[in-house]
Scaffold this motif. Structure first.
Motif, mmCIF file in Angstrom:
data_model
loop_
_atom_site.group_PDB
_atom_site.id
_atom_site.type_symbol
_atom_site.label_atom_id
_atom_site.label_comp_id
_atom_site.label_asym_id
_atom_site.label_seq_id
_atom_site.Cartn_x
_atom_site.Cartn_y
_atom_site.Cartn_z
ATOM 1 N N LEU A 121 0.853 -1.182 0.000
ATOM 2 C CA LEU A 121 0.000 0.000 0.000
ATOM 3 C C LEU A 121 0.890 1.233 0.000
ATOM 4 C CD1 LEU A 121 -2.618 -1.133 2.668
ATOM 5 C CD2 LEU A 121 -2.492 -1.689 0.233
ATOM 6 N N GLU A 122 0.892 1.933 -1.097
ATOM 7 C CA GLU A 122 1.781 3.084 -1.268
ATOM 8 C C GLU A 122 1.044 4.150 -2.042
ATOM 9 O OE1 GLU A 122 4.975 5.068 -0.410
ATOM 10 O OE2 GLU A 122 5.333 2.930 -0.302
ATOM 11 N N ALA A 146 9.211 -12.054 -2.129
ATOM 12 C CA ALA A 146 7.765 -12.288 -2.180
ATOM 13 C C ALA A 146 7.393 -13.146 -3.385
ATOM 14 C CB ALA A 146 7.025 -10.960 -2.237
ATOM 15 N N HIS A 147 6.447 -14.058 -3.162
ATOM 16 C CA HIS A 147 5.927 -14.882 -4.249
ATOM 17 C C HIS A 147 4.734 -14.219 -4.925
ATOM 18 C CE1 HIS A 147 7.789 -17.745 -1.304
ATOM 19 N NE2 HIS A 147 8.486 -17.965 -2.387
ATOM 20 N N VAL A 148 4.016 -13.385 -4.173
ATOM 21 C CA VAL A 148 2.873 -12.645 -4.706
ATOM 22 C C VAL A 148 2.910 -11.238 -4.116
ATOM 23 C CG1 VAL A 148 0.377 -12.589 -5.056
ATOM 24 C CG2 VAL A 148 1.514 -14.780 -4.653
ATOM 25 N N VAL A 149 2.631 -10.241 -4.947
ATOM 26 C CA VAL A 149 2.520 -8.859 -4.476
ATOM 27 C C VAL A 149 1.155 -8.325 -4.894
ATOM 28 C CG1 VAL A 149 3.429 -6.508 -4.657
ATOM 29 C CG2 VAL A 149 5.005 -8.461 -4.586
ATOM 30 N N PHE A 150 0.467 -7.707 -3.944
ATOM 31 C CA PHE A 150 -0.800 -7.045 -4.232
ATOM 32 C C PHE A 150 -0.628 -5.544 -4.035
ATOM 33 C CE2 PHE A 150 -2.263 -11.242 -2.504
ATOM 34 C CZ PHE A 150 -2.722 -11.743 -3.716
ATOM 35 N N THR A 151 -1.437 -4.767 -4.741
ATOM 36 C CA THR A 151 -1.473 -3.325 -4.533
ATOM 37 C C THR A 151 -2.931 -2.888 -4.418
ATOM 38 O OG1 THR A 151 -1.709 -2.488 -6.800
ATOM 39 C CG2 THR A 151 0.497 -3.175 -6.117
ATOM 40 N N ASP A 152 -3.110 -1.643 -4.017
ATOM 41 C CA ASP A 152 -4.455 -1.095 -3.859
ATOM 42 C C ASP A 152 -4.827 -0.159 -4.995
ATOM 43 O OD1 ASP A 152 -2.479 0.662 -3.087
ATOM 44 O OD2 ASP A 152 -3.700 1.663 -1.587
ATOM 45 N N ILE A 153 -3.987 -0.055 -6.023
ATOM 46 C CA ILE A 153 -4.230 0.880 -7.118
ATOM 47 C C ILE A 153 -4.745 0.126 -8.333
ATOM 48 C CG2 ILE A 153 -3.227 2.618 -8.645
ATOM 49 C CD1 ILE A 153 -3.353 3.395 -5.691
ATOM 50 N N VAL A 154 -5.982 0.410 -8.715
ATOM 51 C CA VAL A 154 -6.547 -0.163 -9.931
ATOM 52 C C VAL A 154 -6.561 0.887 -11.036
ATOM 53 C CG1 VAL A 154 -8.595 -1.185 -10.974
ATOM 54 C CG2 VAL A 154 -7.931 -1.821 -8.649
ATOM 55 N N HIS A 168 7.385 -9.582 -10.618
ATOM 56 C CA HIS A 168 6.879 -10.354 -11.755
ATOM 57 C C HIS A 168 5.454 -10.861 -11.549
ATOM 58 C CE1 HIS A 168 8.211 -13.412 -8.907
ATOM 59 N NE2 HIS A 168 7.416 -14.254 -9.535
ATOM 60 N N ASN A 169 4.959 -10.843 -10.294
ATOM 61 C CA ASN A 169 3.644 -11.423 -10.006
ATOM 62 C C ASN A 169 2.859 -10.456 -9.127
ATOM 63 O OD1 ASN A 169 1.525 -13.259 -9.878
ATOM 64 N ND2 ASN A 169 2.470 -14.499 -8.261
ATOM 65 N N ILE A 170 2.408 -9.364 -9.724
ATOM 66 C CA ILE A 170 1.752 -8.298 -8.971
ATOM 67 C C ILE A 170 0.326 -8.117 -9.483
ATOM 68 C CG2 ILE A 170 2.631 -6.466 -10.490
ATOM 69 C CD1 ILE A 170 2.941 -4.741 -7.919
ATOM 70 N N HIS A 171 -0.607 -7.901 -8.541
ATOM 71 C CA HIS A 171 -2.027 -7.814 -8.877
ATOM 72 C C HIS A 171 -2.661 -6.693 -8.071
ATOM 73 C CE1 HIS A 171 -1.538 -11.846 -10.648
ATOM 74 N NE2 HIS A 171 -0.816 -12.094 -9.570
ATOM 75 N N ALA A 172 -3.536 -5.926 -8.712
ATOM 76 C CA ALA A 172 -4.186 -4.790 -8.054
ATOM 77 C C ALA A 172 -5.613 -5.147 -7.658
ATOM 78 C CB ALA A 172 -4.191 -3.582 -8.981
ATOM 79 N N PHE A 173 -5.959 -4.829 -6.402
ATOM 80 C CA PHE A 173 -7.313 -5.040 -5.897
ATOM 81 C C PHE A 173 -7.708 -3.845 -5.040
ATOM 82 C CE2 PHE A 173 -5.900 -9.398 -6.662
ATOM 83 C CZ PHE A 173 -7.006 -9.934 -7.311
ATOM 84 N N SER A 174 -8.946 -3.393 -5.215
ATOM 85 C CA SER A 174 -9.401 -2.203 -4.499
ATOM 86 C C SER A 174 -10.465 -2.489 -3.450
ATOM 87 C CB SER A 174 -9.974 -1.193 -5.495
ATOM 88 O OG SER A 174 -11.154 -1.714 -6.098
#
Length: 208
Positions: A121-122, A146-154, A168-174
Motif C-alpha cells: 500500500l503506497e 515475495a511470491h505474490v505482491v498485491f497493490t491497492d491501485i486499480v 513479476h507477479n503483482i495484482h491490483a485489488f481495491s
C-alpha cells in the motif's frame, strides 16, 4: 479448507485503529483459517511480554510488550521470540507470511513460509518521479523474496504507478465489488503461487 491453515499478518497499524483494508481482508481470511495479526510493539514493560486477544471476527491479535530504550537489534530479537512463541502455542508450521510493512522482515526472516505475500500500500505520488529509487533496502529485500505482491491501485488517476515494474507477479485489488470477493480472488493467487512452488519442489521458503 484449501491451502495452508495459518496466515501470519505483519501489520502496519493497530487492529483497533480505523477499519481499513488489512482488517477487512484478515477478517475474511479468519473465516477459513487461523489468522494472526501481529501489531507493532508497545513500549510499556520492564520485561518482554506477549498479549494475545481475539477480535469479534475471529482474528487473533498479537501485541509484543517491550521495555523502552531497546536497540533495534534487541527489539527485533524480542519480537522474534514473541512470534515464535505464538506459532508454537497454536501448533503452526509453515504459515503464509502476509506483510504490510517491510520492517517486519527483521523478526520473521527465519520462518519457513508456505508463501510470502506483500500487500503493498503506497501512495502513487511517491512513485511519480523516481520510481524504484524510492524503494528502501528492506522493501526491496521483501520484493525480491515475495511470491505474490498485491497493490491497492486499480485506476492510476493520472499518477504513474511504477510498482508493476518491480515484481513479476503483482495484482491490483481495491475491495470492489466486496471484500469477500476481493479476498477470494487474492487467495486464489496465493494458492497458485504455493502450487507452483510444490511443482518446483520448493515447498517452504525462508529469507535465508
Amino acid at each position: 479448507m484449501s491451502g495452508p491453515d495459518v496466515v501470519l499478518c505483519l501489520a502496519h497499524r493497530r487492529w483497533s485503529c480505523y477499519y481499513d483494508r488489512s482488517q477487512h481482508l484478515m477478517s475474511e481470511c479468519a473465516r477459513q483459517r487461523r489468522t494472526i495479526f501481529v501489531e507493532e510493539p508497545e513500549l510499556d514493560t520492564v520485561a518482554p511480554d506477549v498479549e494475545l486477544s481475539e477480535t469479534r471476527t475471529g482474528v487473533i491479535t498479537l501485541i509484543p510488550h517491550l521495555p523502552p530504550g531497546l536497540t533495534l537489534q534487541q527489539s527485533e530479537r524480542a519480537q522474534r521470540r514473541a512470534v515464535d512463541f505464538v506459532l508454537a502455542h497454536y501448533g503452526c508450521f509453515h504459515p503464509v507470511l502476509w506483510y504490510y510493512t517491510p520492517k517486519a522482515i527483521g523478526f520473521t526472516d527465519h520462518i519457513d513460509a508456505s508463501a510470502i505475500v506483500y500487500d503493498w500500500l503506497e501512495e502513487p505520488p511517491a512513485f511519480a518521479n523516481d520510481g524504484a529509487s524510492r524503494v528502501g533496502h528492506r522493501e526491496q529485500h521483501l520484493l525480491d523474496r515475495a511470491h505474490v505482491v498485491f497493490t491497492d491501485i486499480v485506476d492510476n488517476d493520472g499518477f504513474p504507478d511504477h510498482r508493476p515494474l518491480l515484481h513479476h507477479n503483482i495484482h491490483a485489488f481495491s475491495g470492489e465489488p466486496s471484500w469477500s470477493e476481493t479476498w477470494r480472488q487474492m487467495w486464489s493467487h496465493v494458492e497458485s503461487a504455493i502450487e507452483m512452488r510444490h511443482e518446483q519442489g520448493n515447498v517452504v521458503g525462508s529469507f535465508s
